[in-house]
Design a protein around this motif. Structure first.
Motif, short mmCIF file in Angstrom:
data_model
loop_
_atom_site.label_atom_id
_atom_site.label_comp_id
_atom_site.label_asym_id
_atom_site.label_seq_id
_atom_site.Cartn_x
_atom_site.Cartn_y
_atom_site.Cartn_z
N HIS A 75 42.51 33.22 41.85
CA HIS A 75 41.53 34.26 42.21
C HIS A 75 42.08 35.67 42.04
O HIS A 75 41.32 36.63 41.95
CB HIS A 75 41.04 34.06 43.64
N ILE A 76 43.42 35.80 41.98
CA ILE A 76 44.02 37.13 41.79
C ILE A 76 43.98 37.53 40.33
O ILE A 76 43.63 38.67 39.98
CB ILE A 76 45.47 37.15 42.31
N ILE A 77 44.33 36.61 39.45
CA ILE A 77 44.48 36.93 38.04
C ILE A 77 43.15 37.02 37.29
O ILE A 77 43.00 37.81 36.35
CB ILE A 77 45.41 35.90 37.35
N LEU A 78 42.15 36.23 37.69
CA LEU A 78 40.91 36.13 36.92
C LEU A 78 40.21 37.46 36.65
O LEU A 78 39.83 37.74 35.50
CB LEU A 78 39.94 35.16 37.61
N PRO A 79 40.01 38.34 37.66
CA PRO A 79 39.31 39.61 37.37
C PRO A 79 40.01 40.46 36.32
O PRO A 79 39.34 41.15 35.53
CB PRO A 79 39.30 40.31 38.74
N PHE A 80 41.33 40.43 36.29
CA PHE A 80 42.06 41.21 35.29
C PHE A 80 41.85 40.63 33.89
O PHE A 80 41.71 41.36 32.91
CB PHE A 80 43.56 41.24 35.62
N LEU A 81 41.85 39.31 33.79
CA LEU A 81 41.77 38.67 32.48
C LEU A 81 40.39 38.79 31.84
O LEU A 81 40.27 38.80 30.61
CB LEU A 81 42.14 37.18 32.60
N ILE A 82 39.36 38.89 32.65
CA ILE A 82 38.00 38.96 32.12
C ILE A 82 37.85 40.11 31.13
O ILE A 82 37.21 39.97 30.08
CB ILE A 82 36.97 39.11 33.27
N SER A 83 38.44 41.26 31.45
CA SER A 83 38.35 42.41 30.55
C SER A 83 39.56 42.51 29.62
O SER A 83 39.45 43.01 28.50
CB SER A 83 38.23 43.71 31.35
N HIS A 130 35.97 44.75 48.51
CA HIS A 130 36.12 43.73 47.48
C HIS A 130 35.53 44.21 46.16
O HIS A 130 36.12 43.99 45.08
CB HIS A 130 35.42 42.44 47.93
N LYS A 131 34.38 44.88 46.21
CA LYS A 131 33.74 45.39 44.99
C LYS A 131 34.61 46.42 44.30
O LYS A 131 34.74 46.42 43.07
CB LYS A 131 32.38 46.01 45.36
N GLN A 132 35.23 47.32 45.08
CA GLN A 132 36.11 48.34 44.48
C GLN A 132 37.33 47.71 43.82
O GLN A 132 37.76 48.15 42.76
CB GLN A 132 36.55 49.32 45.58
N LYS A 133 37.88 46.67 44.44
CA LYS A 133 39.02 45.97 43.86
C LYS A 133 38.64 45.33 42.53
O LYS A 133 39.42 45.37 41.56
CB LYS A 133 39.53 44.91 44.83
N ILE A 134 37.46 44.76 42.46
CA ILE A 134 36.99 44.13 41.23
C ILE A 134 36.84 45.17 40.12
O ILE A 134 37.25 44.95 38.97
CB ILE A 134 35.66 43.40 41.45
N ILE A 163 48.76 45.23 41.98
CA ILE A 163 48.29 44.11 42.82
C ILE A 163 48.78 44.27 44.25
O ILE A 163 48.04 44.01 45.21
CB ILE A 163 48.77 42.78 42.22
N ILE A 164 50.03 44.72 44.39
CA ILE A 164 50.60 44.89 45.73
C ILE A 164 49.89 46.02 46.47
O ILE A 164 49.52 45.89 47.64
CB ILE A 164 52.11 45.17 45.63
N ILE A 165 49.69 47.15 45.78
CA ILE A 165 49.08 48.31 46.41
C ILE A 165 47.62 48.05 46.78
O ILE A 165 47.13 48.52 47.81
CB ILE A 165 49.20 49.55 45.51
N GLU A 173 53.49 36.69 44.50
CA GLU A 173 52.20 36.38 43.89
C GLU A 173 51.87 37.38 42.80
O GLU A 173 51.31 37.01 41.75
CB GLU A 173 51.11 36.40 44.96
N ALA A 174 52.26 38.65 43.01
CA ALA A 174 52.04 39.68 42.00
C ALA A 174 52.89 39.39 40.75
O ALA A 174 52.42 39.56 39.62
CB ALA A 174 52.39 41.05 42.56
N ALA A 175 54.13 38.96 40.96
CA ALA A 175 55.01 38.63 39.83
C ALA A 175 54.46 37.45 39.05
O ALA A 175 54.49 37.44 37.81
CB ALA A 175 56.42 38.33 40.34
#
Length: 252
Positions: A75-83, A130-134, A163-165, A173-175
């Motif tokens: 769930h952490i990596i997916l939003p980044f990969l989409i774009s 959550h929306k802002q993070k996405i 990811i940490i900030i 998890e960030a690594a």
């Protein structure tokens, strides 16, 4: 330039060190692979392809080690990969003149150095919805993906502290996310480039072997023993040295 056995050994050793340091903090090492190849005079067409291939090797090993230790979170990596995936593919389709390529690379390295030395404190957290993070994840993914496709830099060095900030995950998890992100965008950018160019990886067996060993040892130590902050300081030194040599190459 002529590659002597001595120079080939030295080059393999340098790639080993880069792979070890970068993989220990969940990164592929593309920024320094690309800079090193540019400094020794390799073609601007070949450099991103080799760098993306090496990113794939290191991040594959890194992803395995971090996932094996249960640090990876889908769930952490997916939003980044989409774009990131479509933009890395787009970046791989762009063919910049050598001078432009070198300047883009130099600016990328300077930003990397600024991230390491000026943006030291990842201990604070930004309170976002959550929306802002996405939205930030999608924006960051597109930018990092585009740069990855153009010059072969995976973008993990920016993604991990972000990811940490954003308070999305822990350091480990960030690594892990960084390793998976680098692997995915490197694959996408490489597939795009292979449609227009070809590369004989057999010519780069010594550095590939050095990267495999360095990537395995670095990611293993990083996921179990090494301090991310200590390894990042070493990474910063590597980047600064690369900036100096690349700057000299561009101007002189």
């Amino acid at each position: 330039m002529e590659i002597t056995p001595y120079f080939e050994t030295l080059l393999a050793l340098l790639f080993f060190v880069i792979a070890f340091v970068y993989s220990s903090v969940g990164m592929g090492g593309g920024s320094s692979y690309t800079a090193l190849m540019a400094i020794i005079g390799m073609s601007a067409t070949v450099i991103p392809m080799v760098s993306l291939s090496l990113n794939l090797v290191v991040s594959s090993i890194g992803s395995f080690n971090f996932l094996r230790n249960k640090h990876g979170k889908f769930h952490i990596i997916l939003p980044f990969l989409i774009s990131a995936v479509p933009f890395s593919y787009l970046g791989g389709a762009l063919h910049l003149p050598k001078e432009v390529f070198l300047w883009v690379l130099l600016v990328s390295l300077i930003v990397v150095a600024m991230r390491i030395y000026l943006w030291k404190d990842t201990g604070f957290r930004v309170d976002l919805t959550h929306k802002q993070k996405i939205i930030i994840s999608l924006s960051a993914g597109s930018i990092l993906g585009l740069v990855a496709g153009i010059v072969g830099i995976g973008g993990g060095i920016y993604l991990v502290p972000l990811i940490i900030i954003l308070n999305i995950g822990s350091t480990k998890e960030a690594a892990a996310t960084g390793a998976i992100f680098v692997w995915t965008v490197s694959l996408s950018g490489l597939i795009s480039r292979l449609q227009y160019n070809s590369i004989n990886l057999m010519e780069y067996i010594p550095i590939i072997a050095a990267v495999v060993v360095g990537g395995f040892l670095g990611s293993y130590m990083g996921s179990t023993r090494l301090s991310p902050k200590a390894m990042e300081k070493i990474l910063g030194i590597i980047v600064l040295v690369a900036i100096v040599f690349l700057f000299k190459k561009i101007l002189f």
